[in-house]
Design a protein around this motif. Structure first.
Motif, mmCIF file in Angstrom:
data_model
loop_
_atom_site.group_PDB
_atom_site.id
_atom_site.type_symbol
_atom_site.label_atom_id
_atom_site.label_comp_id
_atom_site.label_asym_id
_atom_site.label_seq_id
_atom_site.Cartn_x
_atom_site.Cartn_y
_atom_site.Cartn_z
ATOM 1 N N GLY A 47 22.456 50.410 48.807
ATOM 2 C CA GLY A 47 22.912 49.049 49.072
ATOM 3 C C GLY A 47 24.423 48.910 49.161
ATOM 4 N N THR A 48 25.033 49.647 50.062
ATOM 5 C CA THR A 48 26.470 49.500 50.280
ATOM 6 C C THR A 48 26.716 49.353 51.779
ATOM 7 O OG1 THR A 48 26.972 51.832 50.620
ATOM 8 C CG2 THR A 48 26.876 51.041 48.340
ATOM 9 N N LYS A 49 27.947 49.142 52.103
ATOM 10 C CA LYS A 49 28.285 48.870 53.498
ATOM 11 C C LYS A 49 28.055 50.081 54.401
ATOM 12 C CE LYS A 49 32.145 46.785 56.067
ATOM 13 N NZ LYS A 49 33.520 46.259 55.910
ATOM 14 N N TRP A 50 28.303 51.278 53.878
ATOM 15 C CA TRP A 50 28.296 52.453 54.755
ATOM 16 C C TRP A 50 27.138 53.414 54.549
ATOM 17 C CZ3 TRP A 50 31.530 51.051 58.254
ATOM 18 C CH2 TRP A 50 32.679 50.333 57.922
ATOM 19 N N LYS A 51 26.566 53.443 53.355
ATOM 20 C CA LYS A 51 25.535 54.451 53.072
ATOM 21 C C LYS A 51 24.362 54.428 54.042
ATOM 22 C CE LYS A 51 26.612 55.051 48.174
ATOM 23 N NZ LYS A 51 26.125 54.931 46.787
ATOM 24 N N PRO A 52 23.837 53.256 54.368
ATOM 25 C CA PRO A 52 22.710 53.261 55.304
ATOM 26 C C PRO A 52 23.100 53.865 56.646
ATOM 27 C CG PRO A 52 22.890 51.129 54.227
ATOM 28 C CD PRO A 52 24.118 51.899 53.874
ATOM 29 N N LEU A 53 24.324 53.596 57.097
ATOM 30 C CA LEU A 53 24.771 54.142 58.370
ATOM 31 C C LEU A 53 24.902 55.654 58.303
ATOM 32 C CD1 LEU A 53 27.432 51.517 59.486
ATOM 33 C CD2 LEU A 53 25.337 52.132 60.682
ATOM 34 N N ILE A 54 25.459 56.135 57.207
ATOM 35 C CA ILE A 54 25.591 57.581 57.040
ATOM 36 C C ILE A 54 24.231 58.243 57.092
ATOM 37 C CG2 ILE A 54 26.217 59.377 55.386
ATOM 38 C CD1 ILE A 54 28.487 57.556 54.431
ATOM 39 N N LEU A 55 23.297 57.717 56.314
ATOM 40 C CA LEU A 55 21.960 58.301 56.285
ATOM 41 C C LEU A 55 21.307 58.230 57.657
ATOM 42 C CD1 LEU A 55 20.742 56.783 52.901
ATOM 43 C CD2 LEU A 55 21.380 59.163 53.348
ATOM 44 N N PHE A 56 21.498 57.110 58.327
ATOM 45 C CA PHE A 56 20.881 56.935 59.637
ATOM 46 C C PHE A 56 21.359 57.985 60.634
ATOM 47 C CE2 PHE A 56 20.688 55.036 63.891
ATOM 48 C CZ PHE A 56 19.334 54.737 63.953
ATOM 49 N N HIS A 57 22.665 58.242 60.630
ATOM 50 C CA HIS A 57 23.208 59.217 61.579
ATOM 51 C C HIS A 57 22.767 60.642 61.254
ATOM 52 C CE1 HIS A 57 25.577 56.606 64.068
ATOM 53 N NE2 HIS A 57 26.159 56.049 63.028
ATOM 54 N N LEU A 58 22.343 60.852 60.016
ATOM 55 C CA LEU A 58 21.897 62.198 59.632
ATOM 56 C C LEU A 58 20.409 62.422 59.919
ATOM 57 C CD1 LEU A 58 23.810 62.765 56.260
ATOM 58 C CD2 LEU A 58 24.264 63.811 58.494
ATOM 59 N N GLU A 106 13.453 57.737 55.783
ATOM 60 C CA GLU A 106 13.509 57.631 57.242
ATOM 61 C C GLU A 106 12.849 56.362 57.768
ATOM 62 O OE1 GLU A 106 12.358 61.134 59.320
ATOM 63 O OE2 GLU A 106 12.608 60.213 61.306
ATOM 64 N N GLY A 107 11.670 56.077 57.258
ATOM 65 C CA GLY A 107 10.965 54.896 57.730
ATOM 66 C C GLY A 107 11.768 53.628 57.524
ATOM 67 N N ILE A 108 12.343 53.510 56.344
ATOM 68 C CA ILE A 108 13.129 52.316 56.045
ATOM 69 C C ILE A 108 14.371 52.249 56.927
ATOM 70 C CG2 ILE A 108 14.546 51.231 54.270
ATOM 71 C CD1 ILE A 108 12.552 52.200 52.209
ATOM 72 N N LEU A 109 15.031 53.374 57.094
ATOM 73 C CA LEU A 109 16.254 53.387 57.901
ATOM 74 C C LEU A 109 15.969 52.991 59.343
ATOM 75 C CD1 LEU A 109 17.813 56.682 56.498
ATOM 76 C CD2 LEU A 109 18.637 54.345 56.130
ATOM 77 N N ARG A 110 14.890 53.529 59.893
ATOM 78 C CA ARG A 110 14.565 53.188 61.283
ATOM 79 C C ARG A 110 14.113 51.732 61.390
ATOM 80 N NH1 ARG A 110 15.289 57.511 64.270
ATOM 81 N NH2 ARG A 110 14.775 59.600 63.520
ATOM 82 N N SER A 111 13.435 51.252 60.364
ATOM 83 C CA SER A 111 13.029 49.843 60.371
ATOM 84 C C SER A 111 14.243 48.932 60.338
ATOM 85 C CB SER A 111 12.133 49.547 59.166
ATOM 86 O OG SER A 111 10.905 50.247 59.264
ATOM 87 N N LEU A 112 15.194 49.291 59.499
ATOM 88 C CA LEU A 112 16.408 48.478 59.408
ATOM 89 C C LEU A 112 17.134 48.463 60.750
ATOM 90 C CD1 LEU A 112 17.843 49.502 55.919
ATOM 91 C CD2 LEU A 112 17.225 47.203 56.655
#
Lengths: 93, 93
Positions: free
Chosen positions: A5-16, A75-81
Motif C-alpha cells: 500500500g504505497t505509491k510505488w510498490k504496486p508499480l514496481i511489482l507490476f513491471h516485474l 499477480e492476479g491482484i496486480l493485473r486486476s488493479l
DNA sequence: CTGTATCCTAGATGATACTG
DNA sequence: CAGTATCATCTAGGATACAG
C-alpha cells in the motif's frame, strides 16, 4: 495493504510480472519515482519477501530484481488493479 | 492507488460489500480507526464517487453508507486482497 | 551503474474535546 | 448518534549531493 500500500510498490511489482529487470531499467519504467524512494521500496519489498535481488559482481555494477514466489502470488491482484485503473479511467472521460 | 491506497479505505469498502451500513456500525467494524480518520476516509470515498452517503432526518441522527456503482466495480479486487491476505498469512505460520 | 546520506515538506494519522 | 475542530506526531516522499 501494509505490504503493497504505497505509491510505488504496486508499480514496481507490476513491471516485474514479465520477468527480471535490471535496476536502472526498472527505475526508468517507474516514471516519476525519485532515486531514494525507488531504492527504499525495493529494499522493503525484498525484506517482505515479495521480490529477490541479485547482484552480479561485474563492472559497472549490475543488479537485477525479480518476483519471488510470494510476489508472484500477487499477480492476479496486480493485473486486476491495472485493468480496473484503465477501465475506470476510460469511463471518466 | 490514489483512490484506495490508504490504511482504512480498503477496509471500509470491503465491509460495505455486503450492503449498506450505518455509520456507527461501520466504524465499529473497522477496529482501531480513529473517529477523525473514519470520517475523513468516508468523505473522500464519497467525493471520489466510490460510496454514497444517505442522511435520515431523524433523532438521533442516522447516516448510512453504501457502495456506488463505481465502488461496486472494485469488488473483485477487494475480495482478492482479502483472500490473498488470509492465504498469505496462513502460509507464514 | 547502483546505492547511500542528508535535509526538507506535505500529508496521514492519532488523541482529545466539543457541537447539533 | 454523527461529525467537527484542534493540536501534536510520524511517515512518505522528494531534491540534492555524494560514494563504491
Amino acid at each position: 495493504m501494509n505490504l503493497i500500500g504505497t505509491k510505488w510498490k504496486p508499480l514496481i511489482l507490476f513491471h516485474l510480472l514479465e520477468g527480471a529487470l535490471r535496476s536502472g531499467i526498472l527505475q526508468k519504467k517507474i516514471s516519476g519515482v525519485s532515486n531514494k524512494m525507488f531504492t527504499q521500496s525495493v529494499r522493503e519489498l525484498e525484506k517482505d519477501g515479495l521480490i529477490s535481488r541479485t547482484v552480479f559482481p561485474v563492472v559497472p555494477p549490475k543488479v537485477e530484481y525479480k518476483l519471488s514466489e510470494r510476489g508472484r502470488s500477487l499477480e492476479g491482484i496486480l493485473r486486476s488493479l491495472d485493468q480496473w485503473g484503465a477501465t475506470d479511467f476510460k469511463n471518466m472521460i
